[in-house]
Design a protein around this motif. Structure first.
Motif, PDB file in Angstrom:
ATOM      1  N   ASP A 151       1.993  70.182  56.126  1.00 42.19           N
ATOM      2  CA  ASP A 151       3.067  69.510  56.864  1.00 42.19           C
ATOM      3  C   ASP A 151       4.186  69.026  55.961  1.00 42.19           C
ATOM      4  N   GLY A 152       4.166  69.434  54.683  1.00 45.94           N
ATOM      5  CA  GLY A 152       5.223  69.034  53.773  1.00 45.94           C
ATOM      6  C   GLY A 152       4.979  67.721  53.073  1.00 45.94           C
ATOM      7  N   SER A 153       3.798  67.117  53.294  1.00 49.31           N
ATOM      8  CA  SER A 153       3.488  65.838  52.656  1.00 49.31           C
ATOM      9  C   SER A 153       2.156  65.947  51.926  1.00 49.31           C
ATOM     10  N   ILE A 154       1.787  64.857  51.249  1.00 51.90           N
ATOM     11  CA  ILE A 154       0.444  64.764  50.675  1.00 51.90           C
ATOM     12  C   ILE A 154      -0.239  63.507  51.202  1.00 51.90           C
ATOM     13  N   SER A 155       0.105  63.143  52.434  1.00 57.61           N
ATOM     14  CA  SER A 155      -0.505  61.986  53.090  1.00 57.61           C
ATOM     15  C   SER A 155      -1.583  62.462  54.058  1.00 57.61           C
ATOM     16  N   ASP A 156      -2.739  61.814  54.030  1.00 53.70           N
ATOM     17  CA  ASP A 156      -3.793  62.147  54.987  1.00 53.70           C
ATOM     18  C   ASP A 156      -3.305  61.888  56.403  1.00 53.70           C
ATOM     19  N   SER A 157      -3.884  62.592  57.360  1.00 60.07           N
ATOM     20  CA  SER A 157      -3.556  62.354  58.771  1.00 60.07           C
ATOM     21  C   SER A 157      -4.833  62.369  59.594  1.00 60.07           C
ATOM     22  N   ALA A 158      -5.073  61.299  60.323  1.00 61.30           N
ATOM     23  CA  ALA A 158      -6.258  61.207  61.168  1.00 61.30           C
ATOM     24  C   ALA A 158      -6.028  61.764  62.564  1.00 61.30           C
ATOM     25  N   VAL A 159      -4.843  62.302  62.807  1.00 60.85           N
ATOM     26  CA  VAL A 159      -4.534  63.016  64.052  1.00 60.85           C
ATOM     27  C   VAL A 159      -3.893  64.347  63.688  1.00 60.85           C
ATOM     28  N   PRO A 160      -3.951  65.332  64.572  1.00 56.89           N
ATOM     29  CA  PRO A 160      -3.384  66.646  64.254  1.00 56.89           C
ATOM     30  C   PRO A 160      -1.883  66.589  63.961  1.00 56.89           C
ATOM     31  N   VAL A 161      -1.487  67.334  62.938  1.00 62.05           N
ATOM     32  CA  VAL A 161      -0.069  67.498  62.609  1.00 62.05           C
ATOM     33  C   VAL A 161       0.213  68.995  62.501  1.00 62.05           C
ATOM     34  N   PRO A 162       1.406  69.425  62.942  1.00 63.21           N
ATOM     35  CA  PRO A 162       1.701  70.859  62.902  1.00 63.21           C
ATOM     36  C   PRO A 162       2.037  71.339  61.500  1.00 63.21           C
ATOM     37  N   VAL A 163       1.607  72.546  61.200  1.00 62.10           N
ATOM     38  CA  VAL A 163       1.988  73.190  59.951  1.00 62.10           C
ATOM     39  C   VAL A 163       3.481  73.486  59.991  1.00 62.10           C
ATOM     40  N   VAL A 164       4.173  73.192  58.889  1.00 57.59           N
ATOM     41  CA  VAL A 164       5.606  73.450  58.772  1.00 57.59           C
ATOM     42  C   VAL A 164       5.786  74.747  57.988  1.00 57.59           C
ATOM     43  N   LEU A 165       6.380  75.733  58.606  1.00 57.26           N
ATOM     44  CA  LEU A 165       6.578  77.011  57.935  1.00 57.26           C
ATOM     45  C   LEU A 165       7.870  76.993  57.125  1.00 57.26           C
ATOM     46  N   ALA A 166       7.794  77.467  55.904  1.00 52.66           N
ATOM     47  CA  ALA A 166       8.983  77.551  55.057  1.00 52.66           C
ATOM     48  C   ALA A 166       9.812  78.768  55.443  1.00 52.66           C
ATOM     49  N   ALA A 167      11.119  78.675  55.224  1.00 51.56           N
ATOM     50  CA  ALA A 167      11.992  79.828  55.451  1.00 51.56           C
ATOM     51  C   ALA A 167      11.689  80.900  54.409  1.00 51.56           C
ATOM     52  N   PRO A 168      11.783  82.177  54.788  1.00 52.33           N
ATOM     53  CA  PRO A 168      11.538  83.242  53.802  1.00 52.33           C
ATOM     54  C   PRO A 168      12.521  83.139  52.644  1.00 52.33           C
TER      55      PRO A 168
END
Length: 204
Positions: A151-168
């Motif tokens: 998700d672009g961070s290094i913070s834990d998440s106890a709820v679902p977070v969407p994967v962030v896709l990088a631009a090609p």
């Protein structure tokens, strides 16, 4: 190898650190082995050398597990998880667990993952879990020290977070073009041995 007692209709299995689970053809799940943080999902922390049914799971279509937690994808598209919750890997919004097992955050029975859209697939790592969504998206939850959740961070998440896709990335410079100077210039990035916090698209 030895035959696992009382299981004759398994369609898949997962193995954790000290326990195992089988998805049955009936839609139920049986687990056996170590149960110190609720790995067997039967409402106790008693270890079991033979399979015991996971409480309340009757319509599972897939299971995933690793280390000390397990998740089941249900026919409804919901996901239930049980076991250790010290990094939010159960997805219930806390790292302190719905309950405590032998002093550790846990749930000894399945709990529904919070705020998760309809899922069609699941996976699990040591302290994190993942769902492939019906929309084609991917949600992760749990430990994120090395960017596992994408998700672009290094913070834990106890709820679902969407994967962030990088631009090609931009295509490489054509070394044969007018004024060309050869290949691209190197620099820091996912290829320099460093971890990347979001998925990257490779251009071939």
């Amino acid at each position: 190898p030895v035959l696992v007692s009382d299981i004759d209709n398994a369609i898949s299995v997962v193995v954790g650190q000290f326990y195992s689970c089988a998805l049955l053809g009936t839609g139920g799940v049986d687990c056996w082995g170590y149960n110190g943080t609720g790995e067997l999902g039967n409402g106790t922390t008693d270890h079991s050398p033979t399979p015991v049914p996971v409480d309340g799971i009757t319509n599972a279509s897939a299971i995933a597990g690793d280390l000390s937690h397990t998740c089941a994808l249900l026919a409804t598209g919901e996901v239930d998880c049980w076991g250790s919750d010290n990094r939010g890997q159960l997805g219930v919004g806390t790292t302190t667990g719905p309950s405590v097992c032998n002093g550790a955050p846990c749930s000894a029975t399945p709990v529904a993952v919070s705020r998760l859209p309809k899922a069609v697939g699941i996976a699990a790592g040591g302290y994190h879990s993942c769902a492939l969504l019906a929309t084609g998206g991917v949600d992760w939850w749990g430990y994120n020290r090395y960017g596992q959740l994408g998700d672009g961070s290094i913070s834990d998440s106890a709820v679902p977070v969407p994967v962030v896709l990088a631009a090609p990335p931009a295509p490489p410079v054509d070394p044969g073009g007018a004024g060309g100077t050869g290949g691209g210039v190197g620099g820091e990035g996912p290829g320099d041995g460093q971890a990347t916090k979001i998925p990257v698209v490779l251009v071939t």
